[in-house]
Design an enzyme around this catalytic site. Sequence first.
Site, PDB file in Angstrom:
ATOM      1  N   TYR A   6       0.836  -1.202   0.000  1.00 56.59           N
ATOM      2  CA  TYR A   6       0.000   0.000   0.000  1.00 56.59           C
ATOM      3  C   TYR A   6       0.874   1.257   0.000  1.00 56.59           C
ATOM      4  O   TYR A   6       0.617   2.219   0.705  1.00 56.59           O
ATOM      5  CB  TYR A   6      -0.950  -0.006   1.215  1.00 56.59           C
ATOM      6  CG  TYR A   6      -2.209   0.809   1.010  1.00 56.59           C
ATOM      7  CD1 TYR A   6      -3.182   0.384   0.122  1.00 56.59           C
ATOM      8  CD2 TYR A   6      -2.419   2.003   1.699  1.00 56.59           C
ATOM      9  CE1 TYR A   6      -4.340   1.125  -0.082  1.00 56.59           C
ATOM     10  CE2 TYR A   6      -3.570   2.757   1.509  1.00 56.59           C
ATOM     11  CZ  TYR A   6      -4.527   2.315   0.621  1.00 56.59           C
ATOM     12  OH  TYR A   6      -5.671   3.045   0.425  1.00 56.59           O
ATOM     13  N   THR A  35       1.938   1.333   6.719  1.00 57.60           N
ATOM     14  CA  THR A  35       0.839   1.823   5.883  1.00 57.60           C
ATOM     15  C   THR A  35      -0.512   1.196   6.244  1.00 57.60           C
ATOM     16  O   THR A  35      -1.525   1.507   5.626  1.00 57.60           O
ATOM     17  CB  THR A  35       1.132   1.566   4.388  1.00 57.60           C
ATOM     18  OG1 THR A  35       1.334   0.168   4.185  1.00 57.60           O
ATOM     19  CG2 THR A  35       2.359   2.336   3.935  1.00 57.60           C
ATOM     20  N   GLU A  66      12.598  -5.793  -5.353  1.00 54.69           N
ATOM     21  CA  GLU A  66      13.498  -6.724  -4.691  1.00 54.69           C
ATOM     22  C   GLU A  66      12.793  -7.583  -3.642  1.00 54.69           C
ATOM     23  O   GLU A  66      13.314  -8.621  -3.217  1.00 54.69           O
ATOM     24  CB  GLU A  66      14.688  -5.982  -4.061  1.00 54.69           C
ATOM     25  CG  GLU A  66      14.344  -4.953  -3.017  1.00 54.69           C
ATOM     26  CD  GLU A  66      14.107  -3.573  -3.578  1.00 54.69           C
ATOM     27  OE1 GLU A  66      14.343  -2.601  -2.840  1.00 54.69           O
ATOM     28  OE2 GLU A  66      13.670  -3.455  -4.743  1.00 54.69           O
ATOM     29  N   HIS A  90       5.494  -3.909 -12.911  1.00 55.67           N
ATOM     30  CA  HIS A  90       6.823  -3.831 -13.514  1.00 55.67           C
ATOM     31  C   HIS A  90       7.253  -5.262 -13.804  1.00 55.67           C
ATOM     32  O   HIS A  90       6.969  -6.175 -13.019  1.00 55.67           O
ATOM     33  CB  HIS A  90       7.789  -3.147 -12.545  1.00 55.67           C
ATOM     34  CG  HIS A  90       9.166  -2.912 -13.075  1.00 55.67           C
ATOM     35  ND1 HIS A  90       9.440  -2.670 -14.406  1.00 55.67           N
ATOM     36  CD2 HIS A  90      10.372  -2.877 -12.442  1.00 55.67           C
ATOM     37  CE1 HIS A  90      10.739  -2.483 -14.560  1.00 55.67           C
ATOM     38  NE2 HIS A  90      11.328  -2.621 -13.390  1.00 55.67           N
ATOM     39  N   ASP A 173      12.622   0.195 -19.252  1.00 49.69           N
ATOM     40  CA  ASP A 173      12.392   0.978 -18.047  1.00 49.69           C
ATOM     41  C   ASP A 173      13.674   1.139 -17.240  1.00 49.69           C
ATOM     42  O   ASP A 173      14.019   2.251 -16.820  1.00 49.69           O
ATOM     43  CB  ASP A 173      11.313   0.309 -17.190  1.00 49.69           C
ATOM     44  CG  ASP A 173      10.984   1.107 -15.944  1.00 49.69           C
ATOM     45  OD1 ASP A 173      10.245   2.107 -16.053  1.00 49.69           O
ATOM     46  OD2 ASP A 173      11.459   0.736 -14.856  1.00 49.69           O
ATOM     47  N   GLU A 209      20.531  28.071 -12.584  1.00 52.30           N
ATOM     48  CA  GLU A 209      20.838  27.804 -13.986  1.00 52.30           C
ATOM     49  C   GLU A 209      20.907  26.315 -14.313  1.00 52.30           C
ATOM     50  O   GLU A 209      20.563  25.901 -15.429  1.00 52.30           O
ATOM     51  CB  GLU A 209      22.168  28.470 -14.368  1.00 52.30           C
ATOM     52  CG  GLU A 209      22.164  29.987 -14.242  1.00 52.30           C
ATOM     53  CD  GLU A 209      21.107  30.651 -15.129  1.00 52.30           C
ATOM     54  OE1 GLU A 209      20.648  30.021 -16.105  1.00 52.30           O
ATOM     55  OE2 GLU A 209      20.743  31.813 -14.848  1.00 52.30           O
TER      56      GLU A 209
END
Length: 311
Positions: A6, A35, A66, A90, A173, A209
């Site tokens: 979560y 969570t 992992e 993924h 990716d 910059e």
Amino acid sequence: MAIIGYGSQGRTHALNLRDSGVTDIVIGLKAGSATRAKAEADGFRVTTAGEATTGADVVAVMVSDEAHRDLYRDEIEPNIRTGAALIFAHGLSVRFGLVTPRADLDVILDSPKGIGPRIRDLYEAGEGVFCLFGVYQDFTGGAHALGLSYAAALGCGRKGILETTFAAECESDLFGEQVVLCGGVGELIDAAFMKLVKAGYPPEVAWFECFYEVKLVTDLMYERGIAGAFAKISNTAEYGAYLTGPRVIGEASRNAMDGVLADVRDGSFVKRLMADYDAGSPELLARRKALGERTIEAVGARLADVAAKAG
């Protein structure tokens, strides 16, 4: 549906799916997870990953890459039913063998292209992000339709869903993150900033910059493309870009990209990632600490403090 994890992605997937009409969602978390309270406050039932997996029709794995190996071995595989769907955001753990899914499962990739909170914000605004979608294993014959409907429920149908493979998504990716989005951009910014500082320019000026204006230019590129962005900058900046870009990103940089891509494709990067993880992540933690101690971070924090006081 069981959503395991979560965090940034897990919470967004759960909320978007529920708002799209998925009525039976259970969140699977470790005992004592930080969570848990957030998931319960959002109105979800929370159990362990194994309990959430038991009986689920769809199990969406939303923990860090992992952690997939041990999670699948210990909690998901012993409990997931025959014919259920396993969804990943993924492709890494499947592509590189950290997870070898049972043959009696549908295995699907639904990878929305954005960080979790941003995906959620766009969903609530009636918009969406692009999603990369793929089917690794279709045991039931319904994996393709399920994967598309899952992506649509995330809000990605409002933007675009591109079919691909676990390998293509994962490898591109990792390469993009390392060469451009995180590794390349971060190091380029810091190196240019420090070059100006060491040459005697005020750190605050160098920060503006080499760091602050990056967002302004990349926003233009996102909206208009690179050529369209160049049409909006000064002739001086445009001419300098044509002369200097190839000097910075020259043959040495392209050779380095070849090495990065090779490390990604042959699994060397993932082996190093997992070796560090199994050792308690000492390299990751040391590098994270060193990054936070760079001069550019201190300058940015100081300017943010000045802006906050002024506001």
